[in-house]
Motif scaffolding. Structure first.
Motif, PDB file in Angstrom:
ATOM      1  N   GLY A 186      40.647  37.430  40.560  1.00 19.49           N
ATOM      2  CA  GLY A 186      41.221  36.622  41.661  1.00 19.49           C
ATOM      3  C   GLY A 186      41.194  35.208  41.521  1.00 19.49           C
ATOM      4  O   GLY A 186      41.257  34.372  42.442  1.00 19.49           O
ATOM      5  N   GLN A 187      41.011  34.729  40.349  1.00 20.84           N
ATOM      6  CA  GLN A 187      41.024  33.257  40.099  1.00 20.84           C
ATOM      7  C   GLN A 187      42.540  32.536  40.549  1.00 20.84           C
ATOM      8  O   GLN A 187      43.307  33.418  40.705  1.00 20.84           O
ATOM      9  N   THR A 188      42.529  31.370  40.635  1.00 18.73           N
ATOM     10  CA  THR A 188      43.811  30.712  40.389  1.00 18.73           C
ATOM     11  C   THR A 188      43.753  29.687  39.099  1.00 18.73           C
ATOM     12  O   THR A 188      42.716  28.940  39.034  1.00 18.73           O
ATOM     13  N   ILE A 189      44.689  29.683  38.441  1.00 18.96           N
ATOM     14  CA  ILE A 189      45.016  29.046  37.177  1.00 18.96           C
ATOM     15  C   ILE A 189      45.912  28.097  37.506  1.00 18.96           C
ATOM     16  O   ILE A 189      46.976  28.116  37.869  1.00 18.96           O
ATOM     17  N   PHE A 190      45.560  26.849  36.902  1.00 13.86           N
ATOM     18  CA  PHE A 190      46.492  25.613  36.867  1.00 13.86           C
ATOM     19  C   PHE A 190      46.840  25.255  35.573  1.00 13.86           C
ATOM     20  O   PHE A 190      46.096  25.320  34.861  1.00 13.86           O
ATOM     21  N   LYS A 191      48.273  25.189  35.346  1.00 14.65           N
ATOM     22  CA  LYS A 191      48.750  24.657  34.196  1.00 14.65           C
ATOM     23  C   LYS A 191      49.343  23.168  33.863  1.00 14.65           C
ATOM     24  O   LYS A 191      49.408  22.621  35.075  1.00 14.65           O
ATOM     25  N   SER A 192      49.529  22.718  32.929  1.00 13.39           N
ATOM     26  CA  SER A 192      50.252  21.642  32.595  1.00 13.39           C
ATOM     27  C   SER A 192      51.682  21.807  33.041  1.00 13.39           C
ATOM     28  O   SER A 192      52.321  22.989  33.178  1.00 13.39           O
TER      29      SER A 192
ATOM     30  N   PHE B  99      40.865  42.816  50.669  1.00 14.15           N
ATOM     31  CA  PHE B  99      41.853  41.572  50.237  1.00 14.15           C
ATOM     32  C   PHE B  99      41.281  40.555  49.719  1.00 14.15           C
ATOM     33  O   PHE B  99      40.187  40.023  50.114  1.00 14.15           O
ATOM     34  N   ARG B 100      42.155  39.884  48.828  1.00  9.65           N
ATOM     35  CA  ARG B 100      41.565  38.602  48.495  1.00  9.65           C
ATOM     36  C   ARG B 100      42.351  37.764  49.199  1.00  9.65           C
ATOM     37  O   ARG B 100      43.669  37.498  49.228  1.00  9.65           O
ATOM     38  N   ALA B 101      41.725  37.089  50.311  1.00  9.37           N
ATOM     39  CA  ALA B 101      42.487  36.172  51.361  1.00  9.37           C
ATOM     40  C   ALA B 101      42.532  34.817  50.943  1.00  9.37           C
ATOM     41  O   ALA B 101      41.755  34.547  50.218  1.00  9.37           O
ATOM     42  N   ILE B 102      43.596  34.144  51.113  1.00 14.60           N
ATOM     43  CA  ILE B 102      43.850  32.956  50.840  1.00 14.60           C
ATOM     44  C   ILE B 102      44.685  32.056  51.813  1.00 14.60           C
ATOM     45  O   ILE B 102      45.640  32.636  52.143  1.00 14.60           O
ATOM     46  N   ILE B 103      44.042  30.907  52.276  1.00 15.11           N
ATOM     47  CA  ILE B 103      44.747  30.028  53.141  1.00 15.11           C
ATOM     48  C   ILE B 103      45.233  28.834  52.285  1.00 15.11           C
ATOM     49  O   ILE B 103      44.576  28.392  51.668  1.00 15.11           O
ATOM     50  N   ASN B 104      46.832  28.663  52.447  1.00 10.56           N
ATOM     51  CA  ASN B 104      47.351  27.810  51.801  1.00 10.56           C
ATOM     52  C   ASN B 104      48.048  26.551  52.834  1.00 10.56           C
ATOM     53  O   ASN B 104      48.400  27.116  53.769  1.00 10.56           O
ATOM     54  N   ALA B 105      48.074  25.437  52.386  1.00  8.67           N
ATOM     55  CA  ALA B 105      48.695  24.441  53.131  1.00  8.67           C
ATOM     56  C   ALA B 105      49.087  23.389  52.224  1.00  8.67           C
ATOM     57  O   ALA B 105      48.744  23.227  51.266  1.00  8.67           O
ATOM     58  N   VAL B 106      50.373  22.776  52.704  1.00  8.71           N
ATOM     59  CA  VAL B 106      50.925  21.475  51.912  1.00  8.71           C
ATOM     60  C   VAL B 106      50.955  20.264  52.922  1.00  8.71           C
ATOM     61  O   VAL B 106      51.005  20.481  54.183  1.00  8.71           O
ATOM     62  N   PHE B 107      50.663  19.307  52.232  1.00 13.54           N
ATOM     63  CA  PHE B 107      50.422  17.906  52.986  1.00 13.54           C
ATOM     64  C   PHE B 107      51.232  16.932  52.336  1.00 13.54           C
ATOM     65  O   PHE B 107      51.211  16.799  51.333  1.00 13.54           O
TER      66      PHE B 107
ATOM     67  N   ILE C  74      46.279  25.594  29.823  1.00 16.28           N
ATOM     68  CA  ILE C  74      45.576  25.626  31.157  1.00 16.28           C
ATOM     69  C   ILE C  74      44.840  24.328  31.551  1.00 16.28           C
ATOM     70  O   ILE C  74      43.850  23.935  30.494  1.00 16.28           O
ATOM     71  N   GLU C  75      45.066  23.876  32.503  1.00 12.89           N
ATOM     72  CA  GLU C  75      44.265  22.538  33.066  1.00 12.89           C
ATOM     73  C   GLU C  75      43.012  23.076  33.620  1.00 12.89           C
ATOM     74  O   GLU C  75      41.814  22.284  33.577  1.00 12.89           O
ATOM     75  N   TYR C  76      42.974  24.150  34.379  1.00 12.88           N
ATOM     76  CA  TYR C  76      41.796  24.431  35.131  1.00 12.88           C
ATOM     77  C   TYR C  76      41.918  25.783  35.575  1.00 12.88           C
ATOM     78  O   TYR C  76      42.921  26.189  36.109  1.00 12.88           O
ATOM     79  N   CYS C  77      40.839  26.538  35.643  1.00 18.57           N
ATOM     80  CA  CYS C  77      40.691  27.897  36.214  1.00 18.57           C
ATOM     81  C   CYS C  77      39.794  27.931  37.063  1.00 18.57           C
ATOM     82  O   CYS C  77      38.336  27.563  37.165  1.00 18.57           O
ATOM     83  N   SER C  78      39.991  28.221  38.716  1.00 19.97           N
ATOM     84  CA  SER C  78      39.315  28.309  39.727  1.00 19.97           C
ATOM     85  C   SER C  78      38.773  29.381  40.171  1.00 19.97           C
ATOM     86  O   SER C  78      39.705  30.393  40.271  1.00 19.97           O
ATOM     87  N   GLU C  79      37.471  29.875  39.816  1.00 16.25           N
ATOM     88  CA  GLU C  79      37.211  30.986  40.135  1.00 16.25           C
ATOM     89  C   GLU C  79      37.115  31.226  41.777  1.00 16.25           C
ATOM     90  O   GLU C  79      37.318  30.272  42.381  1.00 16.25           O
ATOM     91  N   TYR C  80      37.518  32.588  42.128  1.00 13.76           N
ATOM     92  CA  TYR C  80      37.508  32.787  43.576  1.00 13.76           C
ATOM     93  C   TYR C  80      35.992  32.668  44.157  1.00 13.76           C
ATOM     94  O   TYR C  80      35.464  33.732  44.135  1.00 13.76           O
ATOM     95  N   VAL C  81      35.568  31.882  44.717  1.00 21.82           N
ATOM     96  CA  VAL C  81      34.166  31.425  45.163  1.00 21.82           C
ATOM     97  C   VAL C  81      34.289  31.290  46.788  1.00 21.82           C
ATOM     98  O   VAL C  81      35.070  30.666  47.287  1.00 21.82           O
ATOM     99  N   PRO C  82      33.508  32.641  47.405  1.00 20.15           N
ATOM    100  CA  PRO C  82      33.968  32.411  48.809  1.00 20.15           C
ATOM    101  C   PRO C  82      33.474  30.986  49.670  1.00 20.15           C
ATOM    102  O   PRO C  82      32.673  30.378  49.137  1.00 20.15           O
ATOM    103  N   GLY C  83      34.530  30.475  50.392  1.00 19.80           N
ATOM    104  CA  GLY C  83      34.228  29.168  50.866  1.00 19.80           C
ATOM    105  C   GLY C  83      34.861  27.887  50.134  1.00 19.80           C
ATOM    106  O   GLY C  83      34.620  26.832  50.595  1.00 19.80           O
ATOM    107  N   ARG C  84      35.399  28.254  48.793  1.00 19.31           N
ATOM    108  CA  ARG C  84      35.835  27.201  48.157  1.00 19.31           C
ATOM    109  C   ARG C  84      37.159  26.637  48.681  1.00 19.31           C
ATOM    110  O   ARG C  84      37.979  27.405  49.161  1.00 19.31           O
ATOM    111  N   MET C  85      37.150  25.233  48.570  1.00 25.28           N
ATOM    112  CA  MET C  85      38.506  24.649  48.903  1.00 25.28           C
ATOM    113  C   MET C  85      38.989  23.828  47.748  1.00 25.28           C
ATOM    114  O   MET C  85      38.280  23.482  46.693  1.00 25.28           O
ATOM    115  N   VAL C  86      40.423  24.052  47.377  1.00 22.83           N
ATOM    116  CA  VAL C  86      40.902  23.392  46.182  1.00 22.83           C
ATOM    117  C   VAL C  86      42.168  22.654  46.657  1.00 22.83           C
ATOM    118  O   VAL C  86      43.129  23.173  47.427  1.00 22.83           O
TER     119      VAL C  86
END
Length: 184
Positions: free
Chosen positions: A131-137, A175-183, A143-155
């Motif tokens: 359930g990680q999120t992978i960030f790439k160049s 479920f792997r729930a994820i809240i997404n927003a764009v600012f 791979i720039e960063y791999c965020s583990e799915y940690v409950p309560g984490r915000m990226v």
């Protein structure tokens, strides 16, 4: 609260904030999430690599629904706001991942000076469930960063950073729930 700032090869930032909300806060959040009316919809995350898309289980939030959820009213939101500066929430959605979806690298918005937020609200998550999120160049070569799915984490990250969810495996409970927003 713990915070880490990752500077990418492309000169963009990824900000990881843990323990922003306590267990009780997240329990209330998950109760609200479970009341949402989810539906299958087109997921545009494969546009960058395949120019096609698949469906996902999710819900788009109106500005009113975002406001009612209350993230921005929480006392700890000031820690997030310090990274958002004058940017305001423009769109928000929740996805529920089951392990059956197909995810591709995508960007959330192409304009400079825009930021994305991912929030992992689950109350429990075992690292063996993936359930990680992978960030790439930008060129998708590193791979720039791999965020583990940690409950309560915000990226928080520049919307132009290609990223994708890794679906949970078949051992995952719920479920792997994820809240997404764009600012911007």
């Amino acid at each position: 609260m713990k915070q880490e700032i990752i500077n990418t090869r492309d000169g963009l930032k990824i900000i990881v904030i843990d323990d922003l909300f306590n267990f009780n806060d997240r329990t209330l959040m998950m109760n609200i999430i479970y009341q949402c009316q989810f539906s299958f919809a087109t997921s545009w995350d494969s546009q960058v690599t395949d120019f096609k898309s698949a469906s996902t289980l999710g819900v788009q939030w109106s500005k009113e629904q975002w406001d009612n959820f209350g993230l921005e009213r929480h006392p700890n939101w000031k820690n997030v706001k310090s990274h958002l500066d004058s940017r305001t929430q423009q769109r928000a959605w929740i996805n529920l991942h089951t392990g059956r979806e197909l995810y591709r690298y995508h960007v959330d918005h192409i304009q400079p000076n825009s930021m994305s937020m991912l929030f992992y609200p689950n109350l429990k998550w075992d690292p063996d469930w993936d359930g990680q999120t992978i960030f790439k160049s930008k060129d998708l070569k590193n791979i720039e960063y791999c965020s583990e799915y940690v409950p309560g984490r915000m990226v928080l990250f520049d919307t132009r950073i290609p990223h994708k969810a890794v679906h949970p495996n078949y051992e995952a409970v719920g479920f792997r729930a994820i809240i997404n927003a764009v600012f911007y």
